[in-house]
Design a protein around this motif. Structure first.
Motif, short mmCIF file in Angstrom:
data_model
loop_
_atom_site.label_atom_id
_atom_site.label_comp_id
_atom_site.label_asym_id
_atom_site.label_seq_id
_atom_site.Cartn_x
_atom_site.Cartn_y
_atom_site.Cartn_z
N PHE A 66 14.66 6.47 -37.94
CA PHE A 66 15.49 5.51 -38.67
C PHE A 66 16.83 5.36 -37.97
O PHE A 66 17.28 4.26 -37.67
CB PHE A 66 15.70 6.01 -40.12
N PHE A 67 17.44 6.49 -37.68
CA PHE A 67 18.76 6.49 -37.05
C PHE A 67 18.75 5.76 -35.71
O PHE A 67 19.58 4.89 -35.45
CB PHE A 67 19.23 7.94 -36.88
N THR A 68 17.77 6.09 -34.86
CA THR A 68 17.77 5.49 -33.53
C THR A 68 17.53 3.98 -33.60
O THR A 68 18.19 3.21 -32.91
CB THR A 68 16.69 6.14 -32.63
N LEU A 69 16.62 3.57 -34.47
CA LEU A 69 16.34 2.13 -34.56
C LEU A 69 17.55 1.39 -35.12
O LEU A 69 17.97 0.36 -34.58
CB LEU A 69 15.11 1.89 -35.45
N ALA A 70 18.15 1.93 -36.20
CA ALA A 70 19.31 1.28 -36.79
C ALA A 70 20.44 1.16 -35.76
O ALA A 70 21.08 0.12 -35.62
CB ALA A 70 19.79 2.04 -38.02
N LEU A 71 20.67 2.24 -35.00
CA LEU A 71 21.75 2.22 -34.02
C LEU A 71 21.51 1.15 -32.95
O LEU A 71 22.41 0.38 -32.60
CB LEU A 71 21.89 3.60 -33.38
N CYS A 72 20.28 1.09 -32.43
CA CYS A 72 19.99 0.09 -31.39
C CYS A 72 20.18 -1.33 -31.94
O CYS A 72 20.71 -2.20 -31.26
CB CYS A 72 18.56 0.23 -30.88
N MET A 73 19.71 -1.56 -33.17
CA MET A 73 19.83 -2.90 -33.73
C MET A 73 21.29 -3.27 -33.97
O MET A 73 21.70 -4.40 -33.78
CB MET A 73 19.04 -3.00 -35.05
N MET A 74 22.11 -2.30 -34.39
CA MET A 74 23.52 -2.59 -34.64
C MET A 74 24.26 -2.90 -33.36
O MET A 74 24.99 -3.88 -33.26
CB MET A 74 24.18 -1.42 -35.35
N ALA A 75 24.08 -2.03 -32.36
CA ALA A 75 24.77 -2.27 -31.09
C ALA A 75 24.26 -3.57 -30.46
O ALA A 75 25.02 -4.32 -29.86
CB ALA A 75 24.56 -1.10 -30.15
N GLY A 76 22.96 -3.84 -30.65
CA GLY A 76 22.40 -5.08 -30.12
C GLY A 76 23.01 -6.30 -30.79
O GLY A 76 23.34 -7.29 -30.14
N THR A 77 23.19 -6.21 -32.11
CA THR A 77 23.84 -7.30 -32.84
C THR A 77 25.18 -7.63 -32.23
O THR A 77 25.54 -8.79 -32.06
CB THR A 77 24.06 -6.89 -34.31
N ALA A 78 25.93 -6.58 -31.92
CA ALA A 78 27.28 -6.78 -31.41
C ALA A 78 27.28 -7.15 -29.94
O ALA A 78 28.35 -7.36 -29.36
CB ALA A 78 28.09 -5.51 -31.63
#
Lengths: 88, 604
Positions: free
Chosen positions: B293-305
């Motif tokens: 969960f953590f790794t996917l959420a982090l990648c998606m957030m940084a990707g958004t930005a």
């Protein structure tokens, strides 16, 4: 650039930076700390939802929206304080 | 057509108010036709054709031959409308069509997309949007090229942008093709090209200005289309008018039903692309779950930005303050859909599982289920399959196979809602896929025409030539993407996650540190971009070719490999090479001041 101007800019930036860091701490809490502990939080109930589920489905999202509005409101105050008003 | 006093931007509430009212009247009209016995197919065609025509009309009305209007919509888009446009730009076919289905099948693990795709906006607002707006760039590589100096850095940024956005856009054209094919009853391969023509009509004549105003229109369609079926279903099941705050009971009920229907049984047969339900709705606390969960959420957030088609939306606002305000509105409008997706997945799951509901199928006689209209419809196009594997004449949980991305599209039929709702949902899905595709194709074409062609190849080109080049590139990229989409390589959600990981591996730290670390210099940025991007891509290649993922980091989260490498090399190389010159340092200082003129000239 006169030195008092440089000072004003420096203080504006330092306040901006502090605000940003505080917001990012809240962000990390709702984005990572709570979801990490979903299983444990599920032992509690909130509005009929298991609490852990509630946070990843709604709670954290609401917190993100509120966080941005609050940050912008505070950032506007900082900008105004140091004389960086909106033009026009 | 009504007459407008003054310019469009002064009349936005009136124009979009009329538009929304018109759309609702259209839905009611379709509902009447539905009652009169007009065929489902005709209603589907009318919905899709009508909305596409409206978008094309807006696109034509917004045509322009000015640089500022073409690249940044004249920097006059008010915050709330830019918020809506960003929301449409952001919510892709994947969000609309595949997300609820992903949650339906993936449970807790897929909720990371919801948290990631909303939480990312906190990063956009805190670290990026206001500063990039102050910078006054036309494109994201424009910022990299100016902040770090030199065409090489700019070129690397263009390459990463094109890779990330192109991966993403094929998924969008794939989605619009799927929906157009289903609604217009044509072949998928033809649907893809129909979708492309519709997309190009929105962006070709008016660039960013046309895309902005069509995206606002598309947001209105997609949010109505997403919320209406949920509210309708909830009222039938007794979860209240607005189910979002009261469907807790459904979750408890599903957790109760899961062991009863023997969730977790393996399938004994297989149907390509379709799967059975095996994962529970809520977290089970398995060791790897939280980490994934953590790794996917982090990648998606940084990707958004770091995704250029999102960042460039904030270049269109009149000021730094309105750029910030519009990030807030963007997230609010996105939130409306994202906090509905788990609700939709839950209610649909309950419809299928709960033996007390008339719509349930699990545990029902096989022959009865095989006769249901929605099963027959979707089975005939290869999206659903049922098979009485154990020959007991009853449908078991491991005998119902569905393609995850049909949950949203099929829900109205599953719940027995009138066909007008299915037509509406198809129009909404198409709006979501088209608006994102438009934003992406424009981001790619603008980077190529502005950064590659104008800044590097022919800096003397005049406005007219630049705008012609921009449009030719738009068409070429669209055609290429449609061609690749028609080959059907990865599923919708998979390709989208790749785009985020490409973007965050290569661009996240060079963008953030460009504003937040004055010491960051050209050599560091180039090293960070290349090493992060190459490492991430190499890891993806390794995993895709059967390599064992390290610590559960699979192809959806390869940004976890790219990002740290990008950060470390960027900081190390920056410190080993000379600090940026006086002028660059002053430029960074200036970026941090919210008022005053932009750093790049208005028309550069």
């Amino acid at each position: 650039m006169p030195s008092n101007d440089a000072d004003r800019i420096a203080r504006h930036w330092s306040k901006t930076r502090t605000l940003t860091i505080v917001i990012l701490c809240f962000w990390a809490f709702f984005a990572f700390v709570l979801p990490w502990n979903t299983k444990a939080l599920n032992a509690f109930s909130f509005m009929g939802f298991p609490l852990g589920y509630y946070f990843i489905a709604q709670g954290s999202l609401i917190a993100f929206v509120v966080m941005i509005f609050v940050q912008n409101w505070m950032q506007d105050k900082i900008d105004d304080e140091f004389g960086f008003h909106e033009e026009k | 057509m009504f007459r407008m006093q003054g310019r469009l931007v002064d009349n936005l509430p009136k124009v979009y108010g009329l538009y929304t009212g018109g759309f609702i009247v259209f839905i009611i009209l379709m509902a009447i036709l539905d009652k009169l016995g007009v065929s489902a197919a005709t209603i589907g065609i009318l919905f899709v054709a009508f909305t596409i025509l409206i978008y094309a009309l807006i696109g034509w009305l917004s045509r322009t031959m000015e640089l500022g209007a073409y690249y940044v919509a004249g920097r006059e888009v008010p915050a709330v409308y830019n918020g809506m446009a960003t929301a449409a730009d952001w919510m892709s076919g994947a969000s609309f069509v595949a997300l609820a289905g992903g949650i339906y099948f993936g449970g807790y693990g897929y909720m990371a997309f919801i948290v990631g795709w909303t939480g990312g906006y906190v990063l956009v607002n805190a670290l990026m949007a206001p500063y990039l707006r102050k910078f006054g760039c036309y494109t994201v590589p424009d910022f990299i090229g100016t902040r770090y100096g030199g065409n090489f850095a700019r070129l690397i940024a263009v390459i990463i942008l094109v890779t990330a956005s192109f991966t993403y856009v094929t998924a969008q054209i794939d989605a619009s093709g799927t929906i157009a094919a289903r609604a217009l009853q044509i072949k998928y391969e033809t649907g893809v090209w129909v979708g492309l023509v519709a997309i190009l009509m929105c962006s070709m004549l008016g660039g960013m200005r046309a895309v902005t105003w069509t995206q606002v229109a598309q947001y209105i369609v997609l949010i109505i289309a997403y919320l209406v079926p949920i509210i309708w279903m909830s009222n039938r099941q007794g979860f209240g008018l607005i189910p979002h705050f009261s469907y807790g009971g459904a979750i408890h009920r599903i957790q109760e039903l899961e062991p009863m229907v023997k969730l977790g049984l393996k399938a004994t047969e297989s149907f390509p692309g379709r799967s059975i339900l095996t994962v529970p709705l809520n977290a089970t606390g398995a060791p790897l779950e939280s980490w994934k969960f953590f790794t996917l959420a982090l990648c998606m957030m940084a990707g958004t930005a770091s995704l250029p088609h999102i960042l460039m939306r904030y270049f269109t606002t009149p000021s730094v303050r309105s750029a910030r305000k519009s990030v807030a509105w963007s997230l609010f409008f996105i939130f409306l859909l994202y906090f509905s997706a788990p609700c939709l997945a839950t209610l649909t799951k309950l419809q299928l599982l709960d033996p007390n509901l008339p719509t349930s199928v699990i545990g029902k006689p096989f022959a009865e289920v095989a006769n249901l209209a929605w099963i027959k419809n979707w089975a005939s196009v290869g999206m659903v399959a049922i098979s009485d594997s154990n020959k007991d004449g009853i449908l078991q949980i491991n005998e119902l196979f569905m393609r995850p991305d049909i949950i949203v599209l099929a829900t109205p039929e599953i719940a027995g809602l009138p066909y007008v709702i299915s037509g509406l949902v198809a129009a909404g899905g198409l709006a979501a896929a088209m608006s994102t595709a438009d934003g992406l194709i424009l981001a790619i074409a603008n980077a190529l025409s502005h950064d590659l062609y104008y800044k590097m190849i022919d800096p003397k080109a005049d406005v007219k030539l630049r705008l012609i080049v921009a449009r030719v590139l738009l068409v070429v990229i669209g055609v290429l993407a449609a061609f690749i989409a028609s080959l059907h390589i990865t599923s919708i959600l998979g390709a989208v996650a790749w785009a985020f990981c490409f973007a965050c591996s290569g661009l996240f730290f060079p963008l953030v540190l460009g504003v937040w670390w004055k010491r960051a210099n050209r050599e560091g940025a180039i090293a960070g971009m290349i090493c992060g991007f190459v490492a991430g891509s190499a890891y993806l290649y390794y995993v895709q070719n059967g390599g064992a993922p390290w610590w559960g980091i699979d192809g959806l989260r390869f940004g976890m490999i790219g990002m740290p490498i990008s950060l470390v090399t960027m900081v190390a190389v920056s410190l080993m090479t000379p600090a940026p010159d006086e002028e660059t340092q002053r430029m960074v200082d200036n970026t941090r001041i919210p008022t005053g003129g932009t750093i790049l000239e208005a028309s550069h």
